[in-house]
Enzyme design. Structure first.
Site, PDB file in Angstrom:
ATOM      1  N   SER A 269      32.410  52.719  47.226  1.00  0.00           N
ATOM      2  CA  SER A 269      32.913  51.567  47.970  1.00  0.00           C
ATOM      3  C   SER A 269      34.432  51.517  47.865  1.00  0.00           C
ATOM      4  CB  SER A 269      32.302  50.297  47.375  1.00  0.00           C
ATOM      5  OG  SER A 269      32.728  49.160  48.085  1.00  0.00           O
TER       6      SER A 269
ATOM      7  N   CYS B 261      38.647  38.227  44.519  1.00  0.00           N
ATOM      8  CA  CYS B 261      37.932  39.059  43.538  1.00  0.00           C
ATOM      9  C   CYS B 261      38.500  38.826  42.150  1.00  0.00           C
ATOM     10  CB  CYS B 261      38.061  40.533  43.928  1.00  0.00           C
ATOM     11  SG  CYS B 261      37.455  41.673  42.675  1.00  0.00           S
TER      12      CYS B 261
ATOM     13  N   LEU C   2      35.584  45.527  54.345  1.00  0.00           N
ATOM     14  CA  LEU C   2      36.429  45.122  55.480  1.00  0.00           C
ATOM     15  C   LEU C   2      36.848  43.651  55.342  1.00  0.00           C
ATOM     16  CD1 LEU C   2      37.544  46.504  58.070  1.00  0.00           C
ATOM     17  CD2 LEU C   2      35.706  45.364  59.318  1.00  0.00           C
ATOM     18  N   HIS C   3      35.883  42.774  55.273  1.00  0.00           N
ATOM     19  CA  HIS C   3      36.099  41.336  55.037  1.00  0.00           C
ATOM     20  C   HIS C   3      36.804  40.565  56.142  1.00  0.00           C
ATOM     21  CE1 HIS C   3      34.402  42.173  51.184  1.00  0.00           C
ATOM     22  NE2 HIS C   3      35.473  42.754  50.699  1.00  0.00           N
TER      23      HIS C   3
ATOM     24  N   CYS D 163      25.246  49.916  38.849  1.00  0.00           N
ATOM     25  CA  CYS D 163      26.533  49.571  39.449  1.00  0.00           C
ATOM     26  C   CYS D 163      27.596  49.821  38.386  1.00  0.00           C
ATOM     27  CB  CYS D 163      26.507  48.099  39.865  1.00  0.00           C
ATOM     28  SG  CYS D 163      28.089  47.488  40.465  1.00  0.00           S
TER      29      CYS D 163
ATOM     30  N   CYS E 119      41.881  46.397  38.231  1.00  0.00           N
ATOM     31  CA  CYS E 119      42.025  46.938  39.591  1.00  0.00           C
ATOM     32  C   CYS E 119      43.408  46.556  40.110  1.00  0.00           C
ATOM     33  CB  CYS E 119      40.953  46.348  40.499  1.00  0.00           C
ATOM     34  SG  CYS E 119      40.952  47.038  42.180  1.00  0.00           S
TER      35      CYS E 119
ATOM     36  N   CYS F 176      42.893  41.867  45.713  1.00  0.00           N
ATOM     37  CA  CYS F 176      42.185  41.046  46.701  1.00  0.00           C
ATOM     38  C   CYS F 176      42.019  39.639  46.097  1.00  0.00           C
ATOM     39  CB  CYS F 176      40.823  41.658  47.023  1.00  0.00           C
ATOM     40  SG  CYS F 176      40.971  43.352  47.650  1.00  0.00           S
TER      41      CYS F 176
ATOM     42  N   CYS G 243      33.421  38.174  36.134  1.00  0.00           N
ATOM     43  CA  CYS G 243      33.712  39.221  37.105  1.00  0.00           C
ATOM     44  C   CYS G 243      32.879  39.008  38.353  1.00  0.00           C
ATOM     45  CB  CYS G 243      33.442  40.588  36.504  1.00  0.00           C
ATOM     46  SG  CYS G 243      33.979  41.886  37.578  1.00  0.00           S
TER      47      CYS G 243
ATOM     48  N   GLY H 143      37.254  48.011  39.709  1.00  0.00           N
ATOM     49  CA  GLY H 143      38.161  49.084  40.112  1.00  0.00           C
ATOM     50  C   GLY H 143      38.000  49.546  41.536  1.00  0.00           C
ATOM     51  N   GLU H 144      38.983  50.306  41.977  1.00  0.00           N
ATOM     52  CA  GLU H 144      38.967  50.895  43.316  1.00  0.00           C
ATOM     53  C   GLU H 144      38.709  52.390  43.122  1.00  0.00           C
ATOM     54  OE1 GLU H 144      38.869  50.402  46.531  1.00  0.00           O
ATOM     55  OE2 GLU H 144      39.228  52.526  46.877  1.00  0.00           O
TER      56      GLU H 144
ATOM     57  N   GLU I 171      32.608  46.644  32.843  1.00  0.00           N
ATOM     58  CA  GLU I 171      31.214  46.214  32.934  1.00  0.00           C
ATOM     59  C   GLU I 171      30.396  47.169  33.787  1.00  0.00           C
ATOM     60  OE1 GLU I 171      31.767  41.396  32.705  1.00  0.00           O
ATOM     61  OE2 GLU I 171      31.787  42.342  34.652  1.00  0.00           O
TER      62      GLU I 171
HETATM   63  N1  SAH Z   1      37.242  48.262  45.048  1.00  0.00           N
HETATM   64  C1  SAH Z   1      36.022  48.568  45.717  1.00  0.00           C
HETATM   65  C2  SAH Z   1      34.784  48.287  44.883  1.00  0.00           C
HETATM   66  C3  SAH Z   1      34.758  46.977  44.181  1.00  0.00           C
HETATM   67  S1  SAH Z   1      33.742  45.635  44.372  1.00  0.00           S
HETATM   68  C4  SAH Z   1      35.936  47.799  47.004  1.00  0.00           C
HETATM   69  O1  SAH Z   1      36.701  46.868  47.181  1.00  0.00           O
HETATM   70  O2  SAH Z   1      35.133  48.168  47.855  1.00  0.00           O
HETATM   71  C5  SAH Z   1      32.430  45.782  45.444  1.00  0.00           C
HETATM   72  C6  SAH Z   1      32.402  44.739  46.531  1.00  0.00           C
HETATM   73  O3  SAH Z   1      32.366  43.372  46.042  1.00  0.00           O
HETATM   74  C7  SAH Z   1      33.612  44.808  47.455  1.00  0.00           C
HETATM   75  O4  SAH Z   1      33.184  44.762  48.786  1.00  0.00           O
HETATM   76  C8  SAH Z   1      34.379  43.560  47.084  1.00  0.00           C
HETATM   77  O5  SAH Z   1      35.242  43.154  48.110  1.00  0.00           O
HETATM   78  C9  SAH Z   1      33.255  42.594  46.824  1.00  0.00           C
HETATM   79  N2  SAH Z   1      33.676  41.378  46.092  1.00  0.00           N
HETATM   80  C10 SAH Z   1      34.677  41.261  45.197  1.00  0.00           C
HETATM   81  N3  SAH Z   1      34.765  39.997  44.747  1.00  0.00           N
HETATM   82  C11 SAH Z   1      33.801  39.296  45.359  1.00  0.00           C
HETATM   83  C12 SAH Z   1      33.373  37.930  45.306  1.00  0.00           C
HETATM   84  N4  SAH Z   1      33.998  37.050  44.529  1.00  0.00           N
HETATM   85  N5  SAH Z   1      32.324  37.559  46.086  1.00  0.00           N
HETATM   86  C13 SAH Z   1      31.710  38.457  46.871  1.00  0.00           C
HETATM   87  N6  SAH Z   1      32.051  39.752  46.962  1.00  0.00           N
HETATM   88  C14 SAH Z   1      33.092  40.171  46.226  1.00  0.00           C
END
Ligand code: SAH
Length: 392
Positions: free
Chosen positions: A226, A144, A250-251, A130, A137, A141, A368, A192-193, A117
């Site tokens: 990212s 996600c 980071l989260h 975006c 991926c 996580c 997604c 993806g990463e 997407e």
């Molecule tokens: N793999 C990369 C880019 C992917 S997504 C990364 O992790 O940075 C971009 C951002 O969206 C990331 O910070 C990811 O952690 C966040 N993200 C993924 N799923 C999410 C969700 N359900 N709610 C809010 N943010 C989310």
């Protein structure tokens, strides 16, 4: 005895398994090549070298992706060149819009059936794309949606670039009402990463920033990569001497929780990953963006805000809080607004610039969760890239 050609066989590896292990990359496309490579390809097809520039001007300069529309090329040459350098990489399956047409998501099918997407987001002063860097991926996580499905394959350079060229064409057509017609920003926050597909993502960035007709002529500072925090790749990125904005997902500020939310933390811990991000900021002078999805009762406690504040105090960093977008069947939810406000307040009290990302595209991100990506909307704050410019 008759000599038979030697055909390598691996009897214990059925075809299906081999296919799964090594997914087929798409055919070559002109966006995979730099201008010199395109000239070599064109002359290899028996066409004069100047055709490379002609094709490139169509594709990158005029955002024409369909060879049939390149009518200044003689028909025979067009067919020959299109067959070799302009294969269809992305087939649109669905196009969804919301926010009064300011947000548009495209679901693509790739040549092998994999789905990815892209999202186009229009604002009064800018238009942002975006894009996805992988189909699926592998980072797993748990909050996600993409992470749940696992990795299908890396995207090619051209599969990444073609998403941007397509979206730039949509913007240029005036389809994003209330926004300028020129696409100005790209964020690698789709599926993806990006740093797990490192060489192709870097090559795609180079194509995006090269002036037309070699590339799209975007500003490096308007491109955000990212990452979950793949430390060796972050260090490689520092050595590229690019000026792109780095966002770190980071989260959680502590290893106990981050090990769970971002499993790659089991390999590279918070201190190490922040160290690499700070080094990127120091080397480039660019403010890093710390992404933090606020999850109710999971990572939104005041003490975690304080700990994050201490880790980032005095650093060239900006926190971008993302209200969690719950994925289907997820046990997690976004933090209540008062909890979010307190988190922001504590970070700001610690002297850390903090914004809350808007929930752009939330109604259309369906399967997604994370594709509502990337922009922040608090009064007085722009997005991380713009902030970083102010910080120069
Ligand atoms: N793999 C990369 C880019 C992917 S997504 C990364 O992790 O940075 C971009 C951002 O969206 C990331 O910070 C990811 O952690 C966040 N993200 C993924 N799923 C999410 C969700 N359900 N709610 C809010 N943010 C989310």
């Amino acid at each position: 005895m008759t000599m038979l050609p030697v055909i390598p066989t691996t009897p214990d590896t059925p075809d299906s398994v081999r296919t799964r292990r090594r997914p087929a990359m798409p055919p070559r496309h002109l966006a995979d090549l730099d201008l010199a490579g395109r000239k070599a390809a064109v002359t290899g097809l028996g066409e004069p070298a100047f055709r490379a520039k002609q094709l490139s001007t169509h594709y990158f300069g005029r955002l024409v992706r369909d060879a049939d529309a390149m009518t200044d090329l003689p028909a025979a040459a067009r067919t020959r060149l299109a067959g070799d350098l302009l294969p269809t990489l992305l087939t649109p399956m669905r196009e969804l819009t919301c926010d009064d047409g300011a947000t548009r998501k495209t679901l693509w099918k790739l040549h092998d059936g994999a789905l990815v997407e892209s999202v186009l987001m229009g604002y009064p002063d800018r238009v942002t794309a975006c894009v996805s860097s992988q189909a699926g991926c592998g980072m797993a996580c748990p909050f996600c949606a993409t992470g749940q499905a696992g990795l299908t394959r890396n995207l090619s350079v051209a599969e990444i670039v073609d998403q941007v060229v397509y979206l730039a064409g949509v913007a240029a057509s005036g389809a994003v009402t209330g926004s300028p017609p020129r696409l100005s920003r790209v964020v690698f926050m789709g599926m993806g990463e990006p740093l797990a597909n490192y060489p192709r993502v870097i090559e795609a960035v180079r194509r995006l920033i090269a002036p037309a007709p070699e590339g799209l002529g975007l500003s490096q500072r308007h491109i955000t990569v990212s990452t979950v925090g793949l430390v060796p790749a972050m260090r490689r990125l520092i050595a590229e001497e690019l000026q792109v904005t780095l966002a770190l997902s980071l989260h959680a500020p502590d290893d106990d929780l981050r090990d769970e939310l971002v499993p790659v933390n089991q390999r590279w811990k918070v201190a190490e990953v922040l160290g690499a991000a700070f080094d990127y900021a120091a080397r480039t002078g660019r403010r890093i963006s710390i992404e933090y999805a606020l999850i109710r009762d999971v990572n939104d406690q005041p003490w975690r805000a304080d700990l994050l504040g201490r880790l980032l105090h005095g650093k060239l960093a900006h926190v971008n809080l993302i209200p969690l977008n719950p994925t289907p069947g997820s046990k997690w939810d976004a933090s209540p607004k008062p909890v979010e406000r307190e988190f922001v307040r504590r970070l700001r009290e610690a002297g850390v610039a903090t914004t809350v990302r808007d929930t752009r595209g939330r109604e259309i991100d369906g399967a997604c969760g994370q594709l509502a990506a990337s922009e922040v909307t608090e009064a007085g704050s722009a997005d991380p890239a713009a902030d970083a410019e102010v910080a120069q």
